[in-house]
Design a protein around this motif. Structure first.
Motif, PDB file in Angstrom:
ATOM      1  N   ALA A  77       5.526  12.382  34.659  1.00 34.22           N
ATOM      2  CA  ALA A  77       5.360  13.204  35.858  1.00 34.22           C
ATOM      3  C   ALA A  77       5.733  14.661  35.617  1.00 34.22           C
ATOM      4  O   ALA A  77       5.136  15.570  36.192  1.00 34.22           O
ATOM      5  CB  ALA A  77       6.208  12.642  36.993  1.00 34.22           C
ATOM      6  N   ASN A  95      -0.792  15.319  34.905  1.00 33.19           N
ATOM      7  CA  ASN A  95       0.340  14.431  34.638  1.00 33.19           C
ATOM      8  C   ASN A  95      -0.034  13.001  35.004  1.00 33.19           C
ATOM      9  O   ASN A  95      -1.188  12.708  35.356  1.00 33.19           O
ATOM     10  CB  ASN A  95       1.591  14.897  35.383  1.00 33.19           C
ATOM     11  CG  ASN A  95       1.471  14.787  36.900  1.00 33.19           C
ATOM     12  OD1 ASN A  95       0.407  14.457  37.441  1.00 33.19           O
ATOM     13  ND2 ASN A  95       2.549  15.064  37.607  1.00 33.19           N
ATOM     14  N   THR A  96       0.928  12.107  34.946  1.00 34.27           N
ATOM     15  CA  THR A  96       0.725  10.706  35.302  1.00 34.27           C
ATOM     16  C   THR A  96       2.071  10.126  35.709  1.00 34.27           C
ATOM     17  O   THR A  96       3.114  10.707  35.425  1.00 34.27           O
ATOM     18  CB  THR A  96       0.104   9.921  34.126  1.00 34.27           C
ATOM     19  OG1 THR A  96      -0.039   8.550  34.497  1.00 34.27           O
ATOM     20  CG2 THR A  96       0.953  10.031  32.873  1.00 34.27           C
ATOM     21  N   PHE A  97       2.057   8.990  36.369  1.00 32.92           N
ATOM     22  CA  PHE A  97       3.287   8.433  36.918  1.00 32.92           C
ATOM     23  C   PHE A  97       3.552   7.026  36.352  1.00 32.92           C
ATOM     24  O   PHE A  97       3.798   6.883  35.183  1.00 32.92           O
ATOM     25  CB  PHE A  97       3.219   8.423  38.446  1.00 32.92           C
ATOM     26  CG  PHE A  97       3.100   9.810  39.035  1.00 32.92           C
ATOM     27  CD1 PHE A  97       4.231  10.542  39.331  1.00 32.92           C
ATOM     28  CD2 PHE A  97       1.855  10.383  39.280  1.00 32.92           C
ATOM     29  CE1 PHE A  97       4.140  11.822  39.858  1.00 32.92           C
ATOM     30  CE2 PHE A  97       1.752  11.665  39.806  1.00 32.92           C
ATOM     31  CZ  PHE A  97       2.884  12.379  40.095  1.00 32.92           C
ATOM     32  N   GLU A 100       7.549   4.231  38.650  1.00 33.72           N
ATOM     33  CA  GLU A 100       8.237   3.847  39.884  1.00 33.72           C
ATOM     34  C   GLU A 100       8.779   2.418  39.835  1.00 33.72           C
ATOM     35  O   GLU A 100       9.914   2.163  40.250  1.00 33.72           O
ATOM     36  CB  GLU A 100       7.303   3.975  41.085  1.00 33.72           C
ATOM     37  CG  GLU A 100       6.735   5.354  41.306  1.00 33.72           C
ATOM     38  CD  GLU A 100       5.396   5.565  40.626  1.00 33.72           C
ATOM     39  OE1 GLU A 100       4.635   6.423  41.097  1.00 33.72           O
ATOM     40  OE2 GLU A 100       5.116   4.865  39.637  1.00 33.72           O
ATOM     41  N   HIS A 157       7.464   9.246  45.162  1.00 43.78           N
ATOM     42  CA  HIS A 157       6.995   8.039  44.473  1.00 43.78           C
ATOM     43  C   HIS A 157       8.158   7.099  44.167  1.00 43.78           C
ATOM     44  O   HIS A 157       8.085   5.893  44.416  1.00 43.78           O
ATOM     45  CB  HIS A 157       6.306   8.412  43.157  1.00 43.78           C
ATOM     46  CG  HIS A 157       4.983   9.086  43.318  1.00 43.78           C
ATOM     47  ND1 HIS A 157       3.802   8.405  43.413  1.00 43.78           N
ATOM     48  CD2 HIS A 157       4.660  10.400  43.392  1.00 43.78           C
ATOM     49  CE1 HIS A 157       2.799   9.252  43.548  1.00 43.78           C
ATOM     50  NE2 HIS A 157       3.296  10.471  43.537  1.00 43.78           N
ATOM     51  N   ARG A 307       0.356   4.709  31.671  1.00 43.61           N
ATOM     52  CA  ARG A 307       0.190   6.139  31.460  1.00 43.61           C
ATOM     53  C   ARG A 307      -0.877   6.410  30.398  1.00 43.61           C
ATOM     54  O   ARG A 307      -1.694   7.333  30.540  1.00 43.61           O
ATOM     55  CB  ARG A 307       1.525   6.761  31.041  1.00 43.61           C
ATOM     56  CG  ARG A 307       2.532   6.835  32.174  1.00 43.61           C
ATOM     57  CD  ARG A 307       3.870   7.395  31.725  1.00 43.61           C
ATOM     58  NE  ARG A 307       4.754   7.615  32.863  1.00 43.61           N
ATOM     59  CZ  ARG A 307       5.976   8.100  32.775  1.00 43.61           C
ATOM     60  NH1 ARG A 307       6.491   8.424  31.584  1.00 43.61           N
ATOM     61  NH2 ARG A 307       6.713   8.285  33.859  1.00 43.61           N
ATOM     62  N   ASN A 326      -4.910  13.581  38.974  1.00 47.60           N
ATOM     63  CA  ASN A 326      -3.534  14.071  38.791  1.00 47.60           C
ATOM     64  C   ASN A 326      -3.498  15.475  38.193  1.00 47.60           C
ATOM     65  O   ASN A 326      -2.644  15.784  37.354  1.00 47.60           O
ATOM     66  CB  ASN A 326      -2.715  13.112  37.913  1.00 47.60           C
ATOM     67  CG  ASN A 326      -2.498  11.757  38.568  1.00 47.60           C
ATOM     68  OD1 ASN A 326      -2.317  11.664  39.776  1.00 47.60           O
ATOM     69  ND2 ASN A 326      -2.534  10.718  37.772  1.00 47.60           N
TER      70      ASN A 326
END
Length: 336
Positions: A77, A95-97, A100, A157, A307, A326
């Motif tokens: 992120a 970006n990427t997440f 979580e 998130h 990711r 994103n």
């Protein structure tokens, strides 16, 4: 530009174990190199002709070398390590997440570990002492998560996913964010507010989960005055950034047992090179009411597999001339 002319350079060791899966997900013809992130010369040589840099770091020097870049993609992120203003005009940053779930798992397990006294009991039993009210009436009774109010400092998130997990245990939830706007009823929270309500949140919470990002207005957000409003039995779980909680005040509160304990996954000092460095100027490691982890709460194979899929898909979109997902920023100026 077509896929067969795209050159991708990956400089993120977390993706190395997923190299085969990542390359298999890319469009045909994409050229990928994986220089050792510790070898500055090799990285700089690779990025000179790169169209895509997969890394959370791209400083001014790197940007001045990588003049052909069309995309810098962080494998996470955070994009604060990317000097967007120094990138060639039109360079996209994404970006990427997907961290979580892993972080929520950490937050819940850490809260249980601290609230139930398992760290203390583990240490005692290794010395043959049965630290349990069933054997020693001096030992305290513990409470379940179902009896807890969990306060969230930050509800993006990470905070929202943590709440889903805590809620499954029957906990009550409250939250504050910088701008407010969290629909408490829709999220199943008892109430929500802004950071102006932080003191109230700290007073009523048995578990405080900090996931707010680091910014000038959140640095030192929780200091001595705020920690003094926490319950003596309450535990703090910091999975946001270390400096959101004042370093000196936190150490004092824990060493004085003004609060019940803390799980700290984010820190005040990090290794400049390699894997060795004291995480703080204070000896948190001497305290028995602290769970210390090396910024690992989000580091699971599942996090980075997802990711890698995101990054590969975005490279495919870049090759096809499609809008990226994103997208965080575009370097200012006219595209090349």
């Amino acid at each position: 530009m077509t896929a067969d002319t795209l050159t991708v350079v990956v400089v993120d060791p977390n993706l190395d174990p997923l190299r085969a899966e990542f390359e298999a997900a890319l469009p045909d013809g994409v050229s990928v190199s994986w220089p050792d992130a510790r070898d500055t010369a090799a990285v700089e040589a690779a990025v000179k002709t790169a169209d895509v840099l997969v890394s959370g770091k791209c400083d001014g020097r790197m940007a001045s070398i990588a003049t052909r870049l069309r995309l810098v993609h962080a494998a996470g992120a955070g994009t604060d390590g990317i000097d967007i203003a120094s990138l060639a005009p039109g360079t996209q940053v994404a970006n990427t997440f997907h961290h979580e779930d892993s972080i929520a798992e950490y937050a819940v397990s850490a809260a249980i570990l601290l609230r139930r006294g398992f760290l203390r009991q583990h240490d005692a039993l290794r010395r043959a002492r049965w630290d349990s009210p069933a054997y020693d009436p001096r030992s305290p009774w513990a409470d379940t998560l179902g009896a807890a109010t969990v306060g969230f400092v930050g509800f993006g998130h990470i905070g929202a996913r943590c709440w889903q997990r805590f809620r499954a245990f029957g906990a009550r939830g409250v939250a504050v964010t910088r701008r407010g706007g969290v629909d408490a009823a829709a999220k199943g929270l008892a109430w929500s507010g802004t950071t102006l309500d932080l003191g109230t949140l700290l007073e009523v919470s048995d578990v405080v989960v900090v996931s707010a990002p680091l910014a000038p207005e959140t640095t030192g957000l929780i200091g001595a005055a705020e920690l003094s409003r926490m319950r003596p039995s309450a535990v703090l779980v910091n999975v946001g950034r270390g400096p959101v909680v004042d370093e000196d005040a936190l150490y004092r509160a824990l060493s004085d047992r003004a609060i019940g304990g803390a799980a700290l996954d984010v820190w005040y000092r990090y290794p400049a090179d390699g894997h060795s460095a004291a995480p703080s100027k204070h000896p948190f490691e001497t305290l028995d009411n602290v769970l210390m982890t090396p910024h690992s709460s989000g580091l699971t194979r599942e996090t980075f597999a997802r990711r890698a899929d995101d990054i590969a898909a975005n490279i495919g979109r870049l090759a096809a001339g499609e809008r990226l997902h994103n997208l965080v920023a575009v370097a200012p100026g006219a595209p090349r």
